[in-house]
Every structure is written in C-alpha cells, then in structure tokens.
Design an enzyme around this catalytic site. Structure first.
Site, short mmCIF file in Angstrom:
data_model
loop_
_atom_site.label_atom_id
_atom_site.label_comp_id
_atom_site.label_asym_id
_atom_site.label_seq_id
_atom_site.Cartn_x
_atom_site.Cartn_y
_atom_site.Cartn_z
N HIS A 1 -2.82 8.41 -2.13
CA HIS A 1 -1.63 7.56 -2.36
C HIS A 1 -1.62 6.49 -1.26
O HIS A 1 -2.55 5.70 -1.19
CB HIS A 1 -0.41 8.48 -2.37
CG HIS A 1 0.87 7.87 -2.84
ND1 HIS A 1 0.96 6.65 -3.42
CD2 HIS A 1 2.16 8.35 -2.81
CE1 HIS A 1 2.23 6.39 -3.72
NE2 HIS A 1 2.97 7.40 -3.35
N ASP B 1 -4.48 -1.19 -2.50
CA ASP B 1 -4.97 -0.77 -1.19
C ASP B 1 -6.34 -1.35 -0.85
O ASP B 1 -6.78 -1.23 0.29
CB ASP B 1 -5.05 0.76 -1.13
CG ASP B 1 -3.67 1.38 -1.10
OD1 ASP B 1 -2.79 0.79 -0.45
OD2 ASP B 1 -3.47 2.42 -1.72
N HIS C 1 -6.55 3.62 -10.72
CA HIS C 1 -5.10 3.80 -10.68
C HIS C 1 -4.67 4.60 -11.89
O HIS C 1 -5.25 4.44 -12.96
CB HIS C 1 -4.38 2.43 -10.69
CG HIS C 1 -2.99 2.52 -10.18
ND1 HIS C 1 -1.94 2.89 -10.97
CD2 HIS C 1 -2.48 2.32 -8.94
CE1 HIS C 1 -0.84 2.91 -10.24
NE2 HIS C 1 -1.14 2.57 -9.01
#
Ligand code: CMC
Length: 428
Positions: free
Chosen positions: A271, A366, A310
C-alpha cells in the site's frame, strides 16, 4: 416473446430447484438477501464469499469516483487533473470534507483554523524522544497519532458535529508536525516549530529543513510540487487504509485511534509503503543495463515490480501522469534524479512486455512519487509518511460519511469455517 425487463436477478438454487428474485440497485445486489436461499428451515442461508473484497461494495460513498478501466479519478465530481492544476491541498481537503469547494471567505477561515492548530502538546515530544534513533518514522507516526487521542478526550464525542469538525482540523493540522518531528528525531536535530506565516506545504518544509536561519523560506517550486503531491494522495475511495479507517470508525472509536489504524495499514509495502520500495528497487537495479534481467526475474515470479499494478486501475494511473509533470518542475530546481532514467526505461520496457500488457500492469502513483521525494531531499523511510499526510482528509471524509450513513453498522464480516469439527479433550 422477450422477457419483461426488471431491475432484479432471478437465481435458481439447483439443490432445491427453488427460484429467488433479488433486487438490483446501482449495479449491486444486497448480499443479505442471499440469506433467504436455504435448503431447509434451519439452514443459515447462502453467503457470498469474497476474500480481499474483490467484488464487494462495503458502502455507498459520494466522495471519490474511480473508473479503473478508463484511468479516471474524481474528488466530489472534479477531475483530479483540474484540482491538481488549480487548487491548493487545503482547498481540496475542504472539498473532500464538505462536498463543495470553499468560497474565498470559507477558505480563509478554513486555512486559519488549520494554521492555528499545527502545534502539538510538548509531551508528544517526550514520546518521540523515547523512540530509537533508527525507528521507522511510520512507526513513530502510528504511535504518536494514536497517542493524540489521550490528549483530546473530547474526540470521543463522535456524535457531536462541532467536536468532529474540531478533531478533523486537529488531525489535518498536526500530521505534518508529527511527521517532521519524527524525521528530526532520527537525525538528532532539534525540533523546528510550525511557522504560522507559511502555507501548509511550506510550513512542513520549514519544520523539516529549518536550521539556524531566523525565517525559513522554501523554494516556491518545491512547496508547490509537494502541495500537488498531497492533492494526488488525498483520497482514493475504499483502499486498504481507508477501509481500515471506516471499519475502526464503525466501532465508534475516536478519529485519532482510527487514524493510527489507517496509518498502520498504509505502512504496508503493498500500500503506502510501495513508494519506499520503489526507490529501494531502483537502487538495487542500479543501471539501465540491468533492467532486462530484473524484468525477467519479475516475470518468473521472484518478486513484484514495485510501483506497478493496481487493484482498481487497469490503465495508466492518472496520478502517475500528473506526477511525471511535477517531476520536471522539481528537477528544474534540484537537478535531475539519476533514478528517473532507470524508472523511465523500466516503464518503457515493461509497457512493451507481454506479461505486463496481458496483466494490465501500469505504473501507479508510487512509481514516480519517490523519485521526486528523493530529489527534494526526503529520506526514503519518510515517503509513506508523506503519503499519510496527503491521505488524511480522505480518511476523515470517509470516516465521517460512514458514521453518518444510516445503512452502516459495526463492520463484522462473516467467515466460512474450515477448521476441525467438534472434538473433545478426552479424545472422543
Ligand atoms: N509485478 C508483477 N506482477 C504483478 C504485479 C507487479 N507489481 N502486480 C500484480 N501482478 C500480477 C500478479 O502476480 C498476478 O499474476 P497472475 O494472475 O499471473 O498470478 C496478477 O498480476 C494479479 O495480481 P493480484 O495480486 O491478484 O492483484 P491485486 O489487485 O491483488 O494487487 C497490488 C494489487 C497493487 C497489491 C499489486 O499490483 C502489487 O503488489 N503491486 C506492487 C506494489 C505496489 O506498487 N503497490 C502500490 C499500489 S498504488 C498505491 C496504493 O494504493 O497504496
């Protein structure tokens, strides 16, 4: 003759031959209705089995819309691109919490409320001092934000609208202070106090980097980039940490305790910890020449390509696109981060590779954020902490929405028991 069109689902239970009609609303069926599907009167009834909630909506929400196939993200209806371009993080925080963008007067009042609450109780510094010098700042953040609940016992009054509002202001205001203090502790530096003359992101940079100067003035390009990064992280509907916030909130815990739990969820490498892992991965790859070999190992299943893939996006993450633009803004001040070349080439090769194409794996938020953070001087361990600061308004908006939703109750999933049948200590 064509069957009559109805918003229902007819299911036949082949164990009994009985048919059941279940309503469909907003593309979903109410799972409790499955319970009426039984083989006998004393049967518990059918459940749906959905580990990791791959296809279960846990709430109705008006906060954030994502269309993962088309790469769309909107907060309260506004496309993320427009908000990133034209709004400040505190405006976006207001939007998430209140449902509308603030007008000039409301914004001034909102900014003032936050600015006046950036200080933390001096005793919090004593906790931070108690952590090892190499304590991970996310661990410090989990501990200290949870501890804040003991400083604000009024936070328990979750049914009182004005108390809820006050706790939300406190949390948004104090997260950067806790984060910066965690960093200063690790570096053995004296804590730098908030400066009320500065805007939200500017003040955070001040608390991070101020040394002997009387007044710290961050580079406007860097504080703007950080503000945009906070906006991009501000909410993402029912992700792991937000669901944690809602679940803990459903037990009617105070918002500081719920935030500690959400921060703990965010800490995980799958995460919010992924941005940290991306940088570690890029350093391990070391040079563009090593990329093909690395990709082969990912495809063999040795490890995952961090910052890729994702649960919801099966297309380019719209946040990753904006971050790539922000990177240029930052590098014009800091100089180019050499990791960017490795990342760009990694992305290029991965997006042409059958494995990544067929699995619909694209860069997520990210993938590039860590490269920017690193260029700005943030240590790798602080990356998930920056994510947590940005996500705070989203957590709070979702927490409050859950609390006020008359359809919600304490969260309590069912299980399919797979253990031993009854047995006895005497061996019978
Ligand atoms: N690298 C290689 N293969 C992958 C990756 C990856 N990063 N992500 C998924 N896959 C493969 C996975 O092996 C599986 O293959 P197969 O069907 O052949 O067994 C398939 O894609 C589906 O994967 P999954 O684990 O079922 O997908 P998920 O929706 O449960 O996981 C994810 C989503 C984000 C946890 C995962 O893509 C991942 O681990 N990514 C790397 C960590 C990361 O970047 N996390 C940040 C997410 S974005 C920010 C945030 O929300 O925190």
């Amino acid at each position: 003759m064509a069957a009559e069109k109805k918003d229902t689902l007819t299911v036949t239970d082949n164990r009994t031959g009985k048919a059941y009609e279940i309503p469909i609303k907003d593309g979903a069926i109410p799972a409790p209705d499955l319970r009426k599907i039984k083989v006998s009167e004393d049967d518990f009834g059918l459940m749906s089995y959905d580990p990791a909630f791959l296809n279960t909506a846990s709430c109705r929400s008006a906060v954030t819309f994502i269309d993962g196939d088309r790469g769309i993200l909107r907060y309260r209806g506004y496309p993320i691109q427009e908000l990133a371009e034209r709004s400040s993080f505190l405006e976006v925080a207001y939007l998430l919490l209140e449902g509308e963008l603030p007008d000039k007067v409301a914004l001034e009042s909102w900014v003032e409320q936050i600015t006046l609450r950036t200080f933390i109780h001096e005793n919090i510094k004593k906790f931070i001092d108690g952590f090892h010098h190499d304590a991970h700042p996310m661990g410090i953040l989990v501990g200290t934000v949870g501890a804040l609940s003991t400083f604000y016992p009024d936070a328990k009054k979750i049914d009182d609208e004005s108390s809820r509002h006050l706790q939300m202001v406190r949390l948004i205001a104090k997260m950067p202070t806790l984060a910066a203090f965690a960093y200063r502790h690790a570096m053995g530096l004296p804590y730098a106090y908030p400066d009320n003359d500065l805007a939200y992101a500017e003040n955070f940079l001040n608390m991070m980097w101020k040394t002997t100067e009387l007044k710290y003035k961050p580079d406007p390009a860097l504080s703007h980039a950080l503000d945009v990064l906070f906006i991009l992280h501000a909410d993402h509907e029912q992700n792991c940490s937000t669901s944690t916030m809602r679940v803990v909130g459903s037990a009617r815990s105070d918002p500081f305790s719920a935030t500690a739990a959400a921060t703990a969820a965010l800490y995980g490498p799958l995460h919010g910890g992924a941005n940290e892992m991306v940088l570690r991965m890029l350093s391990e790859i070391g040079s563009v020449d090593n990329i093909p070999g690395y990709i082969e190992r990912v495809k063999k299943g040795d490890f995952r390509l961090m910052g890729f893939g994702h649960r919801v996006y099966k297309n380019y993450d719209p946040r990753a696109k904006i971050i790539k633009q922000v990177a240029e803004e930052v590098f014009s001040v800091t100089g180019r981060n050499p990791m960017l070349d490795i990342a760009l080439e990694l992305e290029r090769i991965a997006l042409e590779d059958d494995y990544f194409v067929s699995h619909k794996l694209y860069p997520n938020v990210d993938f590039y954020s860590g490269i920017i953070y690193q260029a700005m001087g943030f240590p790798v361990a602080l990356f998930p902490v920056l994510f947590a600061i940005g996500r705070m308004p989203g957590w709070l908006a979702q927490w409050e929405e859950g609390l006020l939703d008359p359809e919600q109750k304490i969260s309590r999933p069912r299980q399919v028991y797979a253990g031993s049948p009854e047995r006895h200590l005497n061996g019978a």
